[in-house]
Design an enzyme around this catalytic site. Structure first.
Site, PDB file in Angstrom:
ATOM      1  N   ASP A 124       0.839  -1.206   0.000  1.00 47.37           N
ATOM      2  CA  ASP A 124       0.000   0.000   0.000  1.00 47.37           C
ATOM      3  C   ASP A 124       0.868   1.247   0.000  1.00 47.37           C
ATOM      4  OD1 ASP A 124      -2.109   1.756   0.152  1.00 47.37           O
ATOM      5  OD2 ASP A 124      -2.433   1.485   2.294  1.00 47.37           O
ATOM      6  N   ASP A 331      -1.439   6.404  -6.854  1.00 46.23           N
ATOM      7  CA  ASP A 331      -1.748   5.338  -5.911  1.00 46.23           C
ATOM      8  C   ASP A 331      -1.779   3.995  -6.623  1.00 46.23           C
ATOM      9  OD1 ASP A 331      -2.555   4.058  -3.561  1.00 46.23           O
ATOM     10  OD2 ASP A 331      -4.676   4.385  -3.981  1.00 46.23           O
TER      11      ASP A 331
END
Length: 457
Positions: A124, A331
């Site tokens: 992440d 992201d």
């Protein structure tokens, strides 16, 4: 009209690029294989294979896209809700914490402890903490790998409350076990336990004394795809910061690549790269910081072009606001790109006007803009032309290949734009990043895109 032609096969139910008609002299979209390695393993450099969370499941590529969009919508909703909640708390002069994205789309295998015990974790780039589920568990979710037992490891050590890692936690307490933490991702997703250090092994590289959360109470949706999470954000708790690496990179394979059949997976590289890529294939833009959200990697998006039309987007649309909202983050854990609503409406309108296909208004796909594919001419293949799409970042105009923004399925009879609208923050998602080495240089504060055949690394 500048366009790209896409070829669809009714046998494979996937989308392919037949001919890219919009190659600009300043941005080559040709794919080159990177011959790279970490320059110094003594500095804990390593390379790890990444697996998509839906890999190996019996789904078409379009079904994978739809499932990823559902997860992305929840991730976006979480970010926006947390930001709004933070603003509300700040207005009442109460203490609050930055937003953490949580969950993700790619898994990495690693080992922890002495002797090492293998487990999988979600990668992440939108959060910092490294954590895994630990015994004794008061609440642990079902995971594909066993719960870590610190009593079986000779290298496990609890972190004291005076340690800098403990002080970096957004929420912590000093208990009988030392530094106790609570790390929340919003929508009731969280991990709670003790902060400790352990020896981690990535590929064949062993790294001692990595600070991580030994989670004894873990709850929330989406975490059961792995046994924990590896945060690669910009904060001091992240793996990037703890290893003191000035660069890290990842290369994500196309959504059309089927890793269940044994094809090479995506790749994460920690440390410097030595590559044989020519300078004219590297496109670099500054990384900017948002003091209100220090973990995220923000980019300066200046504008967007559809075909030969520069969209009339206000300069302030993608800027970071004084209250910390707005801006554009890159992201790896969000499937599609989300743009501020006014900009997305312009893009969608221009896309419709330049695409010679009927709009699909059924709403069955979960995506904002889809087109009806023409009928098969009997050859088993069809081709369509769509507008080119260019993202103009500060210092780099990224001319995207068609497969990085238009996904089609002849079985469903549609081709859809892999983008959506948002409010409060914009996100450059992983579909748009596929088949590019995305290099984060934290010393130079830059991010580079290098067109790469990710499935051949």
């Amino acid at each position: 009209m500048a366009s790209v032609r896409l070829l669809f096969s009714t046998l494979l139910f996937t989308i392919f690029c037949l001919q890219l008609l919009f190659l600009s002299p300043t941005l080559s979209t040709s794919r080159r294989v990177l011959h790279n390695h970490v320059t110094d393993q003594n500095e804990a450099g390593f390379r790890v294979a990444l697996t998509h969370v839906d890999s190996g499941k019996n789904m078409t590529k379009f079904e994978r896209l739809q499932l990823g969009v559902k997860r992305g919508n929840l991730r976006l909703e979480r970010l926006i809700n947390n930001m709004m909640a933070r603003l509300s708390v700040e207005s009442s002069s109460q203490v609050t914490s930055p937003v953490h994205a949580g969950n993700g789309e790619f898994l990495m295998n690693l080992a922890i402890g002495t002797p090492p015990e293998t487990y999988s974790a979600i990668m992440d780039t939108g959060s910092d903490l490294i954590w895994t589920q630990c015994k004794p568990c008061t609440k642990c979710f079902d995971a594909p790998t066993p719960v870590f037992d610190p009593k079986k490891s000779s290298s496990f050590s609890k972190v004291s409350c005076s340690n800098s890692l403990c002080k970096a936690l957004p929420t912590s307490d000093c208990g009988s076990d030392g530094c106790e933490y609570l790390y929340s991702y919003g929508d009731y997703s969280s991990t709670q336990g003790i902060l400790a250090t352990e020896t981690f092994m990535f590929d064949k590289v062993s790294v001692p004394s990595v600070g991580f959360g030994c989670g004894e109470d873990n709850e929330g949706s989406g975490f059961n795809q792995g046994a924990g999470l590896v945060g690669l954000g910009r904060g001091p708790l992240s793996l990037v910061s703890q290893l003191k690496k000035s660069t890290f990179s990842y290369c994500l394979t196309s959504i059309n690549d089927d890793t269940s059949s044994g094809n090479p997976s995506s790749t994460l590289v920690m440390g410097s790269l030595e590559s044989q890529i020519a300078n004219d294939s590297v496109f670099t833009t500054p990384l900017i910081k948002n003091p209100s959200q220090p973990s995220f990697y923000y980019l300066s998006l200046q504008g967007i072009s559809v075909g030969n039309v520069d969209l009339p987007i206000k300069k302030s649309t993608f800027a970071i606001n004084s209250d910390g909202t707005g801006g554009v983050i890159i992201d790896s854990g969000t499937t599609i790109t989300y743009l501020e609503e006014s900009a997305f409406d312009m893009l969608k309108k221009e896309f419709v006007s330049q695409t010679n296909l009927n709009v699909d208004n059924s709403g069955s796909t979960g995506l904002d803009l889809c087109f009806e594919l023409p009928s098969d001419d009997g050859s088993g293949e069809m081709s369509i032309e769509i507008p080119k799409l260019v993202f103009h970042f500060d210092g780099a105009s990224l001319d995207l290949p068609g497969e990085n923004y238009m996904i089609g399925d002849t079985n469903a009879g549609v081709a859809c734009l892999a983008m959506g609208g948002s409010s409060g923050i914009s996100i450059f998602g992983n579909i748009q990043q596929q088949n590019m080495m995305v290099v984060h240089d934290l010393e130079k504060e830059t991010l580079s895109f290098i067109p790469t055949k990710c499935n051949q690394l």
